[in-house]
Motif scaffolding. Structure first.
Motif, PDB file in Angstrom:
ATOM      1  N   VAL A  46       0.895  -1.151   0.000  1.00  0.00           N
ATOM      2  CA  VAL A  46       0.000   0.000   0.000  1.00  0.00           C
ATOM      3  C   VAL A  46       0.929   1.196   0.000  1.00  0.00           C
ATOM      4  O   VAL A  46       1.315   1.710   1.051  1.00  0.00           O
ATOM      5  CB  VAL A  46      -0.917   0.006   1.248  1.00  0.00           C
ATOM      6  CG1 VAL A  46      -1.844   1.202   1.228  1.00  0.00           C
ATOM      7  CG2 VAL A  46      -1.712  -1.300   1.328  1.00  0.00           C
ATOM      8  N   ARG A  63      -5.753   4.998   4.587  1.00  0.00           N
ATOM      9  CA  ARG A  63      -5.701   3.819   3.728  1.00  0.00           C
ATOM     10  C   ARG A  63      -6.284   2.570   4.396  1.00  0.00           C
ATOM     11  O   ARG A  63      -6.086   1.467   3.891  1.00  0.00           O
ATOM     12  CB  ARG A  63      -4.254   3.544   3.305  1.00  0.00           C
ATOM     13  CG  ARG A  63      -3.637   4.642   2.454  1.00  0.00           C
ATOM     14  CD  ARG A  63      -4.428   4.863   1.158  1.00  0.00           C
ATOM     15  NE  ARG A  63      -3.862   5.915   0.329  1.00  0.00           N
ATOM     16  CZ  ARG A  63      -3.082   5.691  -0.716  1.00  0.00           C
ATOM     17  NH1 ARG A  63      -2.779   4.448  -1.045  1.00  0.00           N
ATOM     18  NH2 ARG A  63      -2.627   6.700  -1.426  1.00  0.00           N
ATOM     19  N   GLN A  66      -8.328   0.230   2.182  1.00  0.00           N
ATOM     20  CA  GLN A  66      -7.533  -0.605   1.275  1.00  0.00           C
ATOM     21  C   GLN A  66      -6.950  -1.803   2.020  1.00  0.00           C
ATOM     22  O   GLN A  66      -6.921  -2.920   1.503  1.00  0.00           O
ATOM     23  CB  GLN A  66      -6.421   0.235   0.650  1.00  0.00           C
ATOM     24  CG  GLN A  66      -5.685  -0.453  -0.490  1.00  0.00           C
ATOM     25  CD  GLN A  66      -4.678   0.464  -1.162  1.00  0.00           C
ATOM     26  OE1 GLN A  66      -4.699   1.695  -0.946  1.00  0.00           O
ATOM     27  NE2 GLN A  66      -3.796  -0.092  -1.972  1.00  0.00           N
TER      28      GLN A  66
END
Length: 357
Positions: A46, A63, A66
């Motif tokens: 990531v 994030r 994700q």
């Protein structure tokens, strides 16, 4: 058992955990904010660009969706974040269980003191975690202050791999006095003070050689200081090198130096102890579990350059007498709580217990 680690793929600690549990036959996955892939490990990046080692990387928290999506694809039995702030907090936002956070040191010893927001977020993360691993007993009270229940906290030093770090091939040179430091070139490791102390002792120990193994944001400044102090022929910047090469340098060193302002557990010190060095370390809680002053090392006060210089000279002058006690004590302390393979057996049991619960 399928284990998903959430950690820095550039860290040797992450690589050790991943490869160790893979060697035991477990299915290992790693989610990381770095682009580096660990050979043989299923790694998912990531990518957040450059992260500041001093903290303040708030954008990583954004994030979590994700990361949560990757967890749904991986379907691990256990999710384990190595480092409590960036990785630990983001992992907690994912809502996966069982969830473990390992605190490595400054993430709970320093960051929360400097930031109210970090304190709030760490309290949230620790509330969500099923187990919190800290590196040493002195980290338990700070974890509790951040809201971690004592029943969820375990102290687990990582320890050393005896197959790599041992004194079987120890051989120090007679024509040089060798000091090695394996701490990175970041402000928390206080490296400029080592160079300032060396400047004071070089006239008395003209055959001194210093190995600096590591990297970091202060490298250019340290190299400039080395030139300014007339130490360029004696101080050697070796960069990041494999563990077996580190062990080889330690086995050829008289003294190991660590001037860290704070540590969870000083694994670099454990590695040096295993290789049979005399040790000069800062007088901080992390080092008290490993060093008995005057028996297997010396404590130096933070920022005491003159004191450090005096201890380097004393270590040279009394080296053989000092080492008579140190070798036995180093071995005893490491056998009690500093062996990687034994400590990882405990970690595996905690994994299985969480999964079964």
């Amino acid at each position: 058992m399928r284990i998903c680690y959430f950690a820095d793929s550039e860290s040797i600690h992450t690589e050790r955990w991943c490869k160790h549990f893979q060697s035991l036959g477990h299915d290992i996955h790693l989610i990381t904010y770095k682009s580096k892939q660990i050979e043989g490990i299923k790694t998912y990046s990531v990518n957040m660009g450059t992260l500041d080692v001093s903290g303040g990387n708030w954008r990583v928290l954004l994030r979590f969706r994700q990361v949560r999506k990757l967890l749904k694809e991986i379907k691990p039995d256990v999710f384990h974040a190595l480092y409590a702030t960036s990785y630990g907090i983001t992992g907690a936002l994912c809502g996966f269980h069982p969830y473990i956070i390992s605190s490595l040191g400054s993430d709970i010893l320093i960051s929360p003191k400097n930031s109210r927001i970090y304190r709030i977020l760490l309290k949230f993360a620790f509330k969500r975690a099923d187990l919190i691993m800290v590196m040493a007993d002195h980290m338990i009270p700070p974890a509790k202050e951040l809201g971690a229940k004592e029943s969820k906290i375990v102290a687990l030093p990582f320890g050393i791999d005896q197959q790599i770090f041992n004194s079987e091939n120890r051989s120090v040179p007679e024509d040089e006095f060798v000091i090695t430091c394996t701490r990175n070139f970041e402000p928390i490791y206080n490296m400029p003070h080592l160079l300032k102390a060396l400047q004071k002792v070089v006239a008395e120990i003209p055959n001194i050689r210093v190995n600096l193994i590591g990297s970091g944001s202060q490298k250019e400044e340290l190299m400039r200081m080395t030139e300014e102090f007339g130490l360029a022929s004696r101080v050697h910047f070796l960069g990041k090198i494999p563990q077996r090469e580190i062990a080889d340098y330690l086995n050829k060193s008289h003294v190991f130096v660590s001037l860290s302002l704070s540590d969870g557990n000083n694994i670099s010190l454990n590695e040096a102890m295993a290789c049979g060095t005399w040790n000069i370390v800062t007088d901080i809680p992390a080092n008290h579990q490993w060093i008995k002053d005057g028996e297997n090392g010396f404590f130096v006060q933070i920022d005491d350059v003159d004191g450090l210089a005096n201890l380097i000279v004393r270590s040279r002058n009394e080296y053989h007498e000092l080492m008579e006690k140190a070798v036995v004590l180093n071995d005893q302390l490491l056998r009690e709580k500093g062996i990687w393979q034994i400590n990882m057996q405990k970690a595996e049991k905690w994994y299985l217990q969480l999964i079964n619960d």
